[in-house]
Design an enzyme around this catalytic site. Structure first.
Site, PDB file in Angstrom:
ATOM      1  N   HIS A 110      11.452 -17.644 -66.149  1.00  7.70           N
ATOM      2  CA  HIS A 110      10.169 -17.679 -65.185  1.00  7.70           C
ATOM      3  C   HIS A 110      10.533 -17.425 -63.738  1.00  7.70           C
ATOM      4  CE1 HIS A 110       7.688 -18.460 -68.692  1.00  7.70           C
ATOM      5  NE2 HIS A 110       8.333 -19.094 -69.048  1.00  7.70           N
ATOM      6  N   ALA A 156      33.505 -21.287 -59.443  1.00  8.78           N
ATOM      7  CA  ALA A 156      32.719 -22.657 -59.999  1.00  8.78           C
ATOM      8  C   ALA A 156      31.473 -22.895 -59.154  1.00  8.78           C
ATOM      9  CB  ALA A 156      33.614 -24.041 -59.878  1.00  8.78           C
ATOM     10  N   LYS A 179      36.456 -11.723 -52.477  1.00 12.67           N
ATOM     11  CA  LYS A 179      37.901 -10.870 -52.497  1.00 12.67           C
ATOM     12  C   LYS A 179      37.853  -9.939 -53.381  1.00 12.67           C
ATOM     13  CE  LYS A 179      42.945 -12.206 -52.684  1.00 12.67           C
ATOM     14  NZ  LYS A 179      43.818 -13.157 -52.951  1.00 12.67           N
TER      15      LYS A 179
END
Length: 182
Positions: A110, A156, A179
């Site tokens: 949503h 992460a 990179k």
């Protein structure tokens, strides 16, 4: 030493028994593939297709809508506590892909678009494609309509809102190129 061998054998037997039962349940489960204890399937398990040596670790949730599909390639994995939500779209995970723990791949979401329309009535949806040899770091969220290119690395905690080119490292919220991989 003898006790260690027993635990190894017991683990292999458990994996084989689990594989047999899951093969009957899923649309396709390739040779050597297994879904570990605690994996939850919401929706139609016949719409999940996992190729050879695909592993889904503990407490992952796989959700498919009425028309949705989850397709997993060879030698890939979905880590502990991941949430894979195809909605009525397709999530395709390529060959040699590692989706680390606590990731979210969400092909339906949503979105707030206009003040006069309640958010519950708005949605963004689209297929998610993870190409071959990709590493998705722990805690990553990938949103609808995204393709992650061949050989890319998603750092992460990143939130991926746009396509990721081949052979780059991306990270951040929203994810940006950090990179290029040579």
């Amino acid at each position: 030493m003898r006790g260690d061998n027993w635990y190894i054998l017991r683990g292999k037997i458990n994996d084989r028994v689990r594989h047999i039962f899951q093969k009957l349940r899923l649309g396709h489960l390739g040779k050597g593939s297994v879904m570990n204890r605690g994996v939850k399937i919401i929706g139609n398990p016949q719409r999940i297709f996992l190729d050879d040596n695909f592993r889904v670790w503990e407490n992952a949730i796989l959700y498919t809508g009425d028309k949705g599909k989850i397709i997993g390639g060879k030698n890939s994995l979905i880590g502990v506590d991941c949430f894979i939500n195809s909605g009525n779209n397709t999530i395709k995970i390529g060959n040699g892909v590692a989706v680390s723990s606590h990731c979210r791949l969400i092909a339906y979401s949503h979105h707030y678009t206009k003040e006069d329309i309640p958010v519950i009535f708005t949605a963004t949806e689209g297929d998610i494609t993870i190409e071959d040899n990709v590493l998705i770091g722990s805690g990553v969220t990938i949103l609808p309509g995204v393709t992650v290119g061949y050989g890319a690395v998603v750092a992460a905690g990143a939130v991926v809102t746009q396509d990721v080119p081949r052979r780059v490292i991306v990270g951040g919220i929203p994810a940006k190129i950090i990179k290029t991989i040579e």
